[in-house]
Motif scaffolding. Structure first.
Motif, PDB file in Angstrom:
ATOM      1  N   VAL A 102     -57.728  22.031  -7.489  1.00 45.34           N
ATOM      2  CA  VAL A 102     -58.813  21.105  -7.229  1.00 45.34           C
ATOM      3  C   VAL A 102     -59.229  21.169  -5.753  1.00 45.34           C
ATOM      4  CG1 VAL A 102     -59.407  18.643  -7.199  1.00 45.34           C
ATOM      5  CG2 VAL A 102     -58.259  19.624  -9.164  1.00 45.34           C
ATOM      6  N   VAL A 103     -58.268  21.388  -4.876  1.00 42.28           N
ATOM      7  CA  VAL A 103     -58.585  21.561  -3.448  1.00 42.28           C
ATOM      8  C   VAL A 103     -59.453  22.812  -3.281  1.00 42.28           C
ATOM      9  CG1 VAL A 103     -57.623  21.967  -1.140  1.00 42.28           C
ATOM     10  CG2 VAL A 103     -56.492  20.358  -2.707  1.00 42.28           C
ATOM     11  N   GLY A 104     -59.097  23.862  -3.994  1.00 42.19           N
ATOM     12  CA  GLY A 104     -59.913  25.077  -3.961  1.00 42.19           C
ATOM     13  C   GLY A 104     -61.318  24.830  -4.472  1.00 42.19           C
ATOM     14  N   ARG A 105     -61.441  24.058  -5.532  1.00 44.60           N
ATOM     15  CA  ARG A 105     -62.757  23.717  -6.081  1.00 44.60           C
ATOM     16  C   ARG A 105     -63.579  22.963  -5.033  1.00 44.60           C
ATOM     17  NH1 ARG A 105     -62.606  20.495 -11.571  1.00 44.60           N
ATOM     18  NH2 ARG A 105     -61.286  22.298 -11.981  1.00 44.60           N
ATOM     19  N   TRP A 106     -62.952  21.985  -4.388  1.00 46.75           N
ATOM     20  CA  TRP A 106     -63.617  21.202  -3.343  1.00 46.75           C
ATOM     21  C   TRP A 106     -64.122  22.121  -2.225  1.00 46.75           C
ATOM     22  CZ3 TRP A 106     -60.944  19.342   1.438  1.00 46.75           C
ATOM     23  CH2 TRP A 106     -61.734  18.450   2.173  1.00 46.75           C
ATOM     24  N   LEU A 107     -63.259  23.017  -1.784  1.00 51.18           N
ATOM     25  CA  LEU A 107     -63.648  23.947  -0.711  1.00 51.18           C
ATOM     26  C   LEU A 107     -64.767  24.890  -1.148  1.00 51.18           C
ATOM     27  CD1 LEU A 107     -60.085  24.790   0.637  1.00 51.18           C
ATOM     28  CD2 LEU A 107     -61.847  23.422   1.800  1.00 51.18           C
ATOM     29  N   LEU A 108     -64.714  25.337  -2.390  1.00 56.15           N
ATOM     30  CA  LEU A 108     -65.732  26.273  -2.879  1.00 56.15           C
ATOM     31  C   LEU A 108     -67.097  25.613  -3.104  1.00 56.15           C
ATOM     32  CD1 LEU A 108     -63.522  28.438  -5.245  1.00 56.15           C
ATOM     33  CD2 LEU A 108     -64.541  29.136  -3.067  1.00 56.15           C
ATOM     34  N   TYR A 109     -67.128  24.297  -3.211  1.00 52.34           N
ATOM     35  CA  TYR A 109     -68.409  23.596  -3.300  1.00 52.34           C
ATOM     36  C   TYR A 109     -69.038  23.380  -1.916  1.00 52.34           C
ATOM     37  CZ  TYR A 109     -68.766  22.577  -8.258  1.00 52.34           C
ATOM     38  OH  TYR A 109     -68.928  22.700  -9.622  1.00 52.34           O
ATOM     39  N   MET A 110     -68.252  23.487  -0.865  1.00 51.98           N
ATOM     40  CA  MET A 110     -68.760  23.222   0.478  1.00 51.98           C
ATOM     41  C   MET A 110     -69.912  24.137   0.908  1.00 51.98           C
ATOM     42  SD  MET A 110     -65.451  22.173   2.678  1.00 51.98           S
ATOM     43  CE  MET A 110     -64.564  20.679   2.350  1.00 51.98           C
ATOM     44  N   PRO A 111     -69.871  25.434   0.620  1.00 57.88           N
ATOM     45  CA  PRO A 111     -71.017  26.273   1.017  1.00 57.88           C
ATOM     46  C   PRO A 111     -72.343  25.831   0.393  1.00 57.88           C
ATOM     47  CG  PRO A 111     -69.155  27.660   0.463  1.00 57.88           C
ATOM     48  CD  PRO A 111     -68.789  26.243   0.076  1.00 57.88           C
ATOM     49  N   GLN A 112     -72.275  25.076  -0.702  1.00 58.10           N
ATOM     50  CA  GLN A 112     -73.481  24.543  -1.347  1.00 58.10           C
ATOM     51  C   GLN A 112     -73.888  23.195  -0.739  1.00 58.10           C
ATOM     52  OE1 GLN A 112     -71.993  24.364  -5.370  1.00 58.10           O
ATOM     53  NE2 GLN A 112     -72.783  26.408  -5.855  1.00 58.10           N
ATOM     54  N   ILE A 153     -62.642  16.311 -10.801  1.00 53.48           N
ATOM     55  CA  ILE A 153     -62.170  16.836 -12.086  1.00 53.48           C
ATOM     56  C   ILE A 153     -63.340  17.116 -13.021  1.00 53.48           C
ATOM     57  CG2 ILE A 153     -60.731  16.338 -14.119  1.00 53.48           C
ATOM     58  CD1 ILE A 153     -59.156  16.901 -11.514  1.00 53.48           C
ATOM     59  N   LYS A 154     -64.395  16.317 -12.922  1.00 55.96           N
ATOM     60  CA  LYS A 154     -65.568  16.505 -13.779  1.00 55.96           C
ATOM     61  C   LYS A 154     -66.523  17.569 -13.248  1.00 55.96           C
ATOM     62  CE  LYS A 154     -65.472  11.884 -15.746  1.00 55.96           C
ATOM     63  NZ  LYS A 154     -66.165  10.603 -15.878  1.00 55.96           N
ATOM     64  N   ALA A 155     -66.323  18.002 -12.011  1.00 52.64           N
ATOM     65  CA  ALA A 155     -67.179  19.058 -11.454  1.00 52.64           C
ATOM     66  C   ALA A 155     -66.846  20.374 -12.155  1.00 52.64           C
ATOM     67  CB  ALA A 155     -66.942  19.188  -9.953  1.00 52.64           C
ATOM     68  N   PRO A 156     -67.845  21.204 -12.411  1.00 53.59           N
ATOM     69  CA  PRO A 156     -67.572  22.485 -13.064  1.00 53.59           C
ATOM     70  C   PRO A 156     -66.564  23.328 -12.275  1.00 53.59           C
ATOM     71  CG  PRO A 156     -69.922  22.040 -13.060  1.00 53.59           C
ATOM     72  CD  PRO A 156     -69.277  20.984 -12.206  1.00 53.59           C
ATOM     73  N   VAL A 157     -65.704  23.999 -13.015  1.00 57.78           N
ATOM     74  CA  VAL A 157     -64.692  24.870 -12.424  1.00 57.78           C
ATOM     75  C   VAL A 157     -65.382  25.987 -11.646  1.00 57.78           C
ATOM     76  CG1 VAL A 157     -62.853  26.503 -13.010  1.00 57.78           C
ATOM     77  CG2 VAL A 157     -63.028  24.332 -14.235  1.00 57.78           C
ATOM     78  N   LYS A 158     -64.800  26.343 -10.499  1.00 54.95           N
ATOM     79  CA  LYS A 158     -65.317  27.437  -9.686  1.00 54.95           C
ATOM     80  C   LYS A 158     -64.372  28.641  -9.815  1.00 54.95           C
ATOM     81  CE  LYS A 158     -68.792  25.984  -7.043  1.00 54.95           C
ATOM     82  NZ  LYS A 158     -70.021  26.719  -6.939  1.00 54.95           N
ATOM     83  N   ARG A 159     -64.959  29.805  -9.896  1.00 55.60           N
ATOM     84  CA  ARG A 159     -64.170  31.033  -9.982  1.00 55.60           C
ATOM     85  C   ARG A 159     -63.347  31.185  -8.697  1.00 55.60           C
ATOM     86  NH1 ARG A 159     -65.987  37.127  -9.665  1.00 55.60           N
ATOM     87  NH2 ARG A 159     -64.178  38.051 -10.686  1.00 55.60           N
ATOM     88  N   GLY A 160     -62.060  31.429  -8.846  1.00 59.19           N
ATOM     89  CA  GLY A 160     -61.174  31.634  -7.710  1.00 59.19           C
ATOM     90  C   GLY A 160     -60.671  30.354  -7.070  1.00 59.19           C
ATOM     91  N   GLU A 161     -60.873  29.217  -7.744  1.00 61.98           N
ATOM     92  CA  GLU A 161     -60.501  27.948  -7.125  1.00 61.98           C
ATOM     93  C   GLU A 161     -58.991  27.814  -6.915  1.00 61.98           C
ATOM     94  OE1 GLU A 161     -60.360  24.631 -10.659  1.00 61.98           O
ATOM     95  OE2 GLU A 161     -62.329  25.109  -9.839  1.00 61.98           O
ATOM     96  N   CYS A 162     -58.188  28.323  -7.841  1.00 65.54           N
ATOM     97  CA  CYS A 162     -56.731  28.218  -7.670  1.00 65.54           C
ATOM     98  C   CYS A 162     -56.257  29.073  -6.495  1.00 65.54           C
ATOM     99  CB  CYS A 162     -56.006  28.607  -8.953  1.00 65.54           C
ATOM    100  SG  CYS A 162     -56.174  27.371 -10.251  1.00 65.54           S
ATOM    101  N   PHE A 163     -56.739  30.298  -6.438  1.00 63.40           N
ATOM    102  CA  PHE A 163     -56.378  31.175  -5.319  1.00 63.40           C
ATOM    103  C   PHE A 163     -56.807  30.534  -3.998  1.00 63.40           C
ATOM    104  CE2 PHE A 163     -57.479  34.611  -2.352  1.00 63.40           C
ATOM    105  CZ  PHE A 163     -56.238  35.239  -2.257  1.00 63.40           C
TER     106      PHE A 163
END
Length: 182
Positions: free
Chosen positions: A55-65, A74-84
């Motif tokens: 979820v931390v990865g998801r949060w970070l991956l939404y930042m460029p947007q 949790i309800k935000a769509p999953v981002k590719r590579g979020e776990c890594f």
């Protein structure tokens, strides 16, 4: 006995800086591993679900947007590579917090670590998840929007105390590591 020549002195200083950088990274990784082992201990012993690092990865991956806060991550769509991304961020944060700690404590602590300063620093680091991460994920300030805020706060505080203990133990281990033989 004479001092080393300027060129040799620069090489010696560069080697010492590289050693300190390596030691900082080693301690940070060790402290973060201690943090993660604690989470696994809680999971297997008491059935307490560990934090979802993905979820931390998801949060970070939404930042460029331009999305820095979520009503419910949790309800935000999953981002590719979020776990890594989450795991890399988790360990990078552990190393960064270690670097900050080593800047704040007297230099002799690195060579003669004591538990109390590391423990107090671990407690201080809980400020970041309680007042930055959790509100950004939609969990509220200090877990106020979770189903059991008191439990979540205690879990966060305990986990960060363990990070402080990990700093201390990892520094002791680093002092006896192969890096000292170089």
């Amino acid at each position: 006995m004479s001092l080393p020549k300027a060129g040799r002195w620069k090489k010696l200083c560069a080697a010492m800086i590289n050693l300190l950088i390596a030691k900082t990274i080693l301690i940070g990784i060790g402290a973060t591993i201690t943090f993660d082992l604690w989470a696994q201990f809680l999971k297997f012993t008491f059935k307490i679900t560990p934090s979802n690092i993905c979820v931390v990865g998801r949060w970070l991956l939404y930042m460029p947007q331009g999305i820095f806060r979520h009503t419910n991550i949790i309800k935000a769509p999953v981002k590719r590579g979020e776990c890594f991304t989450g795991w890399i961020a988790h360990y990078s944060i552990g190393v960064t917090l270690t670097l900050l700690y080593l800047i704040l404590v007297p230099v002799h602590w690195l060579f003669n670590p004591t538990l109390l300063p590391a423990l107090l620093y671990g407690i201080c680091t809980v400020v970041f998840p309680l007042f930055v991460l959790q509100p950004s994920l939609g969990l509220g300030i200090a877990s106020s929007k979770t189903s059991n805020p008191t439990f979540a706060r205690i879990k966060s505080i305990m986990t960060h105390i363990i990070f402080g203990i990990g700093l201390w133990l990892s520094t002791i281990a680093a002092n006896y590591s192969i890096l000292n033989w170089i």
